[in-house]
Design an enzyme around this catalytic site. Structure first.
Site, PDB file in Angstrom:
ATOM      1  N   GLY A 159     121.649  38.157 -50.192  1.00 33.18           N
ATOM      2  CA  GLY A 159     120.505  37.648 -50.925  1.00 33.18           C
ATOM      3  C   GLY A 159     120.629  36.237 -51.457  1.00 33.18           C
ATOM      4  O   GLY A 159     119.628  35.660 -51.876  1.00 33.18           O
ATOM      5  N   GLY A 219     121.573  33.659 -49.666  1.00 37.13           N
ATOM      6  CA  GLY A 219     121.404  32.716 -48.579  1.00 37.13           C
ATOM      7  C   GLY A 219     120.046  32.050 -48.642  1.00 37.13           C
ATOM      8  O   GLY A 219     119.363  32.061 -49.674  1.00 37.13           O
ATOM      9  N   GLN A 220     119.629  31.479 -47.520  1.00 37.41           N
ATOM     10  CA  GLN A 220     118.422  30.661 -47.495  1.00 37.41           C
ATOM     11  C   GLN A 220     117.157  31.467 -47.775  1.00 37.41           C
ATOM     12  O   GLN A 220     116.205  30.954 -48.367  1.00 37.41           O
ATOM     13  CB  GLN A 220     118.302  29.959 -46.139  1.00 37.41           C
ATOM     14  CG  GLN A 220     117.157  28.965 -46.045  1.00 37.41           C
ATOM     15  CD  GLN A 220     117.044  28.329 -44.671  1.00 37.41           C
ATOM     16  OE1 GLN A 220     117.465  28.913 -43.685  1.00 37.41           O
ATOM     17  NE2 GLN A 220     116.472  27.142 -44.614  1.00 37.41           N
ATOM     18  N   ILE A 234     128.025  38.804 -51.966  1.00 36.32           N
ATOM     19  CA  ILE A 234     129.422  38.841 -52.389  1.00 36.32           C
ATOM     20  C   ILE A 234     129.777  37.615 -53.223  1.00 36.32           C
ATOM     21  O   ILE A 234     130.923  37.447 -53.625  1.00 36.32           O
ATOM     22  CB  ILE A 234     130.381  38.939 -51.183  1.00 36.32           C
ATOM     23  CG1 ILE A 234     130.204  37.733 -50.263  1.00 36.32           C
ATOM     24  CG2 ILE A 234     130.167  40.251 -50.437  1.00 36.32           C
ATOM     25  CD1 ILE A 234     131.231  37.668 -49.147  1.00 36.32           C
ATOM     26  N   TYR A 291     126.655  34.595 -32.483  1.00 32.62           N
ATOM     27  CA  TYR A 291     125.502  34.860 -33.352  1.00 32.62           C
ATOM     28  C   TYR A 291     124.349  35.436 -32.535  1.00 32.62           C
ATOM     29  O   TYR A 291     123.748  36.454 -32.911  1.00 32.62           O
ATOM     30  CB  TYR A 291     125.089  33.571 -34.044  1.00 32.62           C
ATOM     31  CG  TYR A 291     123.860  33.685 -34.917  1.00 32.62           C
ATOM     32  CD1 TYR A 291     123.814  34.581 -35.980  1.00 32.62           C
ATOM     33  CD2 TYR A 291     122.750  32.864 -34.699  1.00 32.62           C
ATOM     34  CE1 TYR A 291     122.689  34.670 -36.790  1.00 32.62           C
ATOM     35  CE2 TYR A 291     121.632  32.946 -35.512  1.00 32.62           C
ATOM     36  CZ  TYR A 291     121.601  33.842 -36.554  1.00 32.62           C
ATOM     37  OH  TYR A 291     120.492  33.925 -37.353  1.00 32.62           O
TER      38      TYR A 291
END
Length: 404
Positions: free
Chosen positions: A92, A94-95, A118, A224
């Site tokens: 949560g 992140g971007q 984390i 990815y």
């Protein structure tokens, strides 16, 4: 009924439409009208956001969105949840996470959305709403949180992005694939509605690039991309086999001003604005003619909320392309020069160029637009104006704090 007033039939009671305003009673999560398949703005916050966006860029974003406002008076047979969902967001910080949490809290209540990561949260994150430590590799911890908090929806954002993943393949395998398995198994076990974002990186050099359809060859060249194809296929399998309510959007490069880039190949389109404000110059790691699909953060977050709120009867598939705008570094620089005539850009392609050369230039998202009414609001000129405006204020504010 009084002249000029429209009262929606139940279950949308409590919402009244006037010629010049919308009056909301109970804050009900509307579903798309099953006849017109469009979803209007559904809260004061969302209507205010559209109005603010229209004013800030001096364009008629509301008029684009207003096409769906006509359908508020439709005799909808869509079902409204009796109580708001309880939502868990992984990765949560992140971007995407914080912006999505703010949007969902405005719709469903502050306590209805739990942000997890984390990382140690800032005071602002804690003030905004519930935050919990959660490692997606810890199955029991996630399970305990889902049970204790009575989670019904999950947005799974935890992942290592393209450039970072290529530098640490082993960690990318654990986070992007093992973590996904934990989340998917828990979603199946506890009957959650699960959203997992995919990416343009899920396509590869053998995929058609302009446009790239929803269903085509997918042979990505990065770990990815491989992990995201795996997520798409696993989600579709769990949906067929176990009835998991899995929903997925293939996102283009996401451009936002209020969070730091997370290590993606498309992040040049965020860095360029910071460097334009600070130095009036930018050294780009992609060639000037590298066309990639992009989306402004507000459009991206709105799309994710819309597809999660969508009546499942409207979803003809579980994975959709999402397209907004596409441009090259040279085209973006030209648009920036309309506001900063002395802005300079140079090009020194690195390993990320090889990644970008395998990705779509334009995504075909016609199925998303037909099935659940997706429509972007922010075009390239809007994007540039919004980013420069926001970051100019940001750097001026910080400079003032340092001076004081």
């Amino acid at each position: 009924e009084p002249a000029g007033q429209t009262i929606l039939p139940r279950p949308h009671a409590g919402v009244r439409i006037y010629p010049d305003r919308i009056v909301y009673g109970r804050n009900l999560p509307l579903r798309p009208c099953l006849s017109c398949r469009r979803r209007p703005p559904t809260s004061r916050a969302e209507s205010a956001e559209m109005l603010s966006l229209s004013r800030s860029i001096g364009r008629r974003c509301l008029s684009r969105f207003g096409q769906s406002a006509l359908h508020r008076s439709c005799s909808s047979t869509a079902v409204v949840d009796q109580e708001p969902p309880k939502i868990l967001i992984t990765g949560g910080l992140g971007q995407l996470g914080r912006g999505l949490a703010s949007r969902l809290r405005a719709r469903y209540g502050r306590s209805s959305v739990i942000l997890t990561d984390i990382l140690k949260p800032t005071a602002a994150v804690v003030k905004d709403g519930p935050y919990r430590f959660a490692d997606i590799l810890d199955f029991k911890l996630l399970q305990e949180m889902i049970v204790n908090e009575r989670i019904t929806w999950m947005f799974h954002f935890s992942a290592l992005l393209s450039a970072v993943g290529e530098q640490n393949t082993a960690l990318a395998l654990r986070v992007n694939i093992e973590g996904l398995h934990n989340v998917m198994e828990l979603a199946k076990q506890y009957d959650l509605r699960l959203f997992v974002p995919s990416t343009i990186g899920a396509f590869g050099p053998t995929s058609p690039r302009n446009p790239t359809p929803d269903l085509t060859v997918q042979k990505p060249s990065t770990i990815y991309g491989v992990s995201k194809v795996h997520a798409e296929l696993m989600g579709e399998y769990y949906h067929r086999k176990f009835g998991l309510d899995f929903r997925c959007l293939r996102l283009p490069g996401v451009i936002s001003a209020d969070t730091a880039p997370g290590g993606g190949t498309t992040d040049y389109a965020v860095h360029i604005f910071h460097e334009a404000i600070r130095n009036r110059a930018y050294k780009c790691y992609l060639r000037e003619d590298t066309r990639l699909p992009m989306i402004y953060i507000d459009d991206c977050l709105r799309a994710m909320v819309e597809v999660m709120e969508c009546d499942p009867r409207l979803l003809k598939q579980r994975v959709y392309n999402l397209q907004a705008i596409s441009f090259t570094p040279a085209e973006l620089a030209k648009e920036i020069r309309r506001h900063m005539s002395n802005f300079q850009i140079t090009y020194e392609p690195d390993f990320r160029q090889q990644i970008a050369d395998t990705w779509p230039q334009v995504l075909d998202d016609s199925r998303a637009r037909a099935d659940w009414g997706w429509k972007h609001l922010v075009d390239t000129p809007d994007l540039v104006e919004l980013m420069l405006q926001y970051l100019s204020h940001h750097y001026e504010f910080n400079a003032g704090r340092v001076a004081n």
